[in-house]
Design a protein around this motif. Sequence first.
Motif, mmCIF file in Angstrom:
data_model
loop_
_atom_site.group_PDB
_atom_site.id
_atom_site.type_symbol
_atom_site.label_atom_id
_atom_site.label_comp_id
_atom_site.label_asym_id
_atom_site.label_seq_id
_atom_site.Cartn_x
_atom_site.Cartn_y
_atom_site.Cartn_z
ATOM 1 N N UNK A 356 0.828 -1.206 0.000
ATOM 2 C CA UNK A 356 0.000 0.000 0.000
ATOM 3 C C UNK A 356 0.862 1.254 0.000
ATOM 4 N N UNK A 357 1.878 1.257 0.845
ATOM 5 C CA UNK A 357 2.744 2.442 0.931
ATOM 6 C C UNK A 357 3.503 2.664 -0.368
ATOM 7 N N UNK A 358 3.941 1.574 -1.016
ATOM 8 C CA UNK A 358 4.639 1.718 -2.303
ATOM 9 C C UNK A 358 3.697 2.277 -3.363
ATOM 10 N N UNK A 414 2.435 16.504 -0.548
ATOM 11 C CA UNK A 414 1.281 15.617 -0.463
ATOM 12 C C UNK A 414 1.430 14.765 0.788
ATOM 13 N N UNK A 415 0.443 14.816 1.674
ATOM 14 C CA UNK A 415 0.490 14.012 2.891
ATOM 15 C C UNK A 415 -0.309 12.730 2.682
ATOM 16 N N UNK A 416 -0.072 11.763 3.540
ATOM 17 C CA UNK A 416 -0.786 10.493 3.411
ATOM 18 C C UNK A 416 -1.197 9.974 4.778
ATOM 19 N N UNK A 417 -2.310 9.275 4.785
ATOM 20 C CA UNK A 417 -2.795 8.588 5.983
ATOM 21 C C UNK A 417 -2.981 7.128 5.586
ATOM 22 N N UNK A 418 -2.155 6.246 6.114
ATOM 23 C CA UNK A 418 -2.236 4.832 5.793
ATOM 24 C C UNK A 418 -2.949 4.102 6.925
ATOM 25 N N UNK A 419 -4.006 3.388 6.592
ATOM 26 C CA UNK A 419 -4.759 2.635 7.588
ATOM 27 C C UNK A 419 -4.097 1.275 7.767
#
Length: 454
Positions: A356-358, A414-419
């Motif tokens: 997902x992060x990739x 760009x920020x990210x929120x990974x669940x």
Amino acid sequence: MTVYTASPLRHPDLGAPALMTRRAWWLVVLNFLIPGSTQVLAGNRRLGRLGLAATLTLWLIAALVIVAYSLWRTATLSIITNSFALTAAQLLLVLYAVLWLVLTLDTLRLVRLIRAQPGSRFWIAAFTVILLVLSVGTATAGAYYAGVARGTLNSIFGGGAASVPPVDGRYNILLLGGDAGPDREGLRPDSLSVVSIDADTGRVTMIGLPRDMRRVPFSAGSPMGELYPNGFRNCDVSACKLNAVYTEAELRHQDLYPNAKSTGSTPGIEATKEAAEGITGLTIQYYALIDMQGFSDLIDALGGVDINVKERLPIGGNERLVGVDEWIEPGVQTLNGYYAQWYARSRHSTSDFDRMERQRELQTAILQQFTPANVLTKFQAIAQAGTQVVKTDVPQDMLGYFTNLAMKSKEQPITSVELTPANSIDQDDPDFEAIRALIRADLDPPIPTETPTD
């Protein structure tokens, strides 16, 4: 006795080669800088006035576009990305190309090369041809690219969805990476994200949704929410996970979404939007579906994508890493479409959460490489790839607004929120209230207060 003074441009001394050479250079340059002026000064004045009127009109249009873009950027972008405007621009550029061709050929007749100095004749003719290619070629290329842009935009943004305002000051777009295959019953999204954009500043947050998340709720009052009021469990497909929502709606519940096709969507996409809303607590206005099979074409059209590969990743093979074709090695690399696709999809030796992060990292890198220079120099390849890669229900009349917003977004990180477990999210038993709080904390961070000093 009346004395008539002959114009050296209209009535030159044909027996003076030096004068005729200077006259030729003047006429050729004037024809390029101010099309029509050569004919007014030395040829058919009616044709010249037509050329001058066309030239001044073009300058006026260009000036108006520049001023309008400076003052009303969103409205201007909306107009120039409209199908009718692109068609008008294409026809206009074709007419200008024909007119400039006629004017240049007529100028070449008026210069009377045979009367110029022998050593200058070739260079005058060659320079005229070069300027002809620049003017007519540019107009022809502009007409061609206007046609390509119109076809691309109609293909990608051809849905029937209506324009809607932002909700709580944000536009939220569901981003799906389609992963269809011969061993699958229908398509299951391999990558799911919500791209949340601040409608004023353009600040972008990418929210990664685990495809294997269970018990996902649906938005209140939605068709799937009424069917599964306690979350997506005891479903009609083999695994009641988030990415199976698409398949179930497509195969079992098309009747719940009778208007999906007319708005440029599908039952599967609409159901997945409802699930994304239930998970995040956000209103999803639009979607974009990326065909992962054609994804590599877009990467190749961009000239590759720069990625810092943090760990060795297998291409092919099984869970025991048997049958691996080759490896993507660590380090900063420019990945072509094939390797970028495997960077996003490689599923062995790392977890789904790493994957997902990739995928989010790759999406961010691609967005950053969509620079004006990159797009303009590779416009045709990018446009052709785009029609094969992207499907969306964003209406075309919103394209100018989102283009302007994207320009603002490029000026910010760009920020990210990974669940993921890194954020204390258990995909098998998720706490959706905690998930929504995590998302709200990123979208609306608290404003720091100043501590009073003595």
